[in-house]
Design a protein around this motif. Sequence first.
Motif, PDB file in Angstrom:
ATOM      1  N   ALA A  93       0.865  -1.060   0.152  1.00 37.58           N
ATOM      2  CA  ALA A  93       0.032  -0.177   0.045  1.00 37.58           C
ATOM      3  C   ALA A  93       0.744   1.203   0.080  1.00 37.58           C
ATOM      4  N   ARG A  94       2.011   1.085   0.178  1.00 33.31           N
ATOM      5  CA  ARG A  94       3.056   1.971   0.010  1.00 33.31           C
ATOM      6  C   ARG A  94       2.945   3.085  -1.383  1.00 33.31           C
ATOM      7  N   LEU A  95       2.689   2.326  -2.341  1.00 34.71           N
ATOM      8  CA  LEU A  95       2.093   2.714  -3.527  1.00 34.71           C
ATOM      9  C   LEU A  95       1.027   3.949  -3.625  1.00 34.71           C
ATOM     10  N   LEU A  96       0.304   3.766  -2.776  1.00 36.20           N
ATOM     11  CA  LEU A  96      -0.816   4.723  -2.545  1.00 36.20           C
ATOM     12  C   LEU A  96      -0.347   6.298  -1.989  1.00 36.20           C
ATOM     13  N   VAL A  97       0.997   6.357  -1.430  1.00 33.33           N
ATOM     14  CA  VAL A  97       1.503   7.411  -0.936  1.00 33.33           C
ATOM     15  C   VAL A  97       2.041   8.374  -1.935  1.00 33.33           C
ATOM     16  N   PRO A  98       1.834   9.852  -2.015  1.00 32.37           N
ATOM     17  CA  PRO A  98       1.003  10.475  -1.166  1.00 32.37           C
ATOM     18  C   PRO A  98      -0.392  10.658  -1.827  1.00 32.37           C
ATOM     19  N   GLU A  99      -0.480  10.293  -3.105  1.00 30.85           N
ATOM     20  CA  GLU A  99      -1.671  10.580  -4.017  1.00 30.85           C
ATOM     21  C   GLU A  99      -3.016  10.157  -3.307  1.00 30.85           C
ATOM     22  N   VAL A 100      -3.141   8.954  -2.708  1.00 32.89           N
ATOM     23  CA  VAL A 100      -4.065   8.257  -2.017  1.00 32.89           C
ATOM     24  C   VAL A 100      -4.274   8.629  -0.386  1.00 32.89           C
TER      25      VAL A 100
END
Length: 358
Positions: A93-100
């Motif tokens: 879920a690190r891929l969601l930082v910082p957009e989400v």
Amino acid sequence: MHRAAPKLPSWLPVDGFILALLGTVGLAALLPARGPGATVAEGASTAAVALLFFLYGARLSTREALDGLRHWRLHLTVLACTFVLFPALGLAARLLVPEVLPTTLYTGLLFLCLVPSTVQSSIAFTALARGNVAAAICAGSFSSLAGIVLTPLLAGLVLPGDGGGFRAGSLLPIVCQLLLPFLAGQLLRRWIGGFLTRHKKVLGRVDRGSILLVVYAAFSAGVVRGIWHQVSALRLLCLLGVEAVLLAVMLTATSYGAGKLGFRREDRIAITFAGSKKSLAAGLPMASVLFGAQAGLMVLPLMLFHQMQLMVCAFLAKRMAARTVPEPRRAAAPAGPGGAAPAEAVAAAGRRPPGPRD
């Protein structure tokens, strides 16, 4: 005569403890502890955490845990889901930082993935779905026991030290506030176990009160430091969406994975409910030790996930129970002393909202 409580949809458990937590958060937002009051609240919170884990240790039956070792494949599967698969998804879920998700909420989400499984609600939902209740008891107990050691170690390995507030020096407080009281409870169990059993309801209130105190101290520190201004309503909605996906993935993985591993239906149910859930009662005091003043924001994802898992798992458990084909003449079995067949009594226990130990 006691008045009957108003009926609510059976698939929508309203957890009174969650309402109390929300009330405590509101109190901390309006009247946060400041100055000398904050010092008192922090000291009381530290003592409450130690008391909680002392009681956890004193309640855990070593004999019951050893009896469950024959289900070692099931327990290893639950532990792998709790401390391997969950953290792997959290890291992804690190891929969601910082957009989400902002870094702060992501750190809380990752911490959620590291805490142990529940005990009481895993048992309740397994019973309601007519699964292997004994296995759920042992799996939840093993997960809680392992979490006292594994959660801090995993936190030290994967949590960002700058964004989340975790410090390597927190490991010593973990040992002093969590592990030592737990071991002391285990050592004294033979002398105080009977007393704890006789006063279970009173001690349940002690559990709840201690956790509420921890939440008040953590959220007060967050309000004083102004960390809540970092989170918008849109970010909270995004967090709920991410947690819904996380829960769906874990429920699917535990259910189908247990089937692929050759477990029978009753064991698959226990794995599904014990392997897909996270313990609020264990996570809150751990967060207060690991994150200090930032604990309030760090436990927000765990609090939201906890209520979500209760609602979804209650619905799934009832669906599983409805799909169970009863054995011929099983319904005609003699009723127990309370007027219900033993299996029905166990299932009925699963309909009660889980207690504060989860």
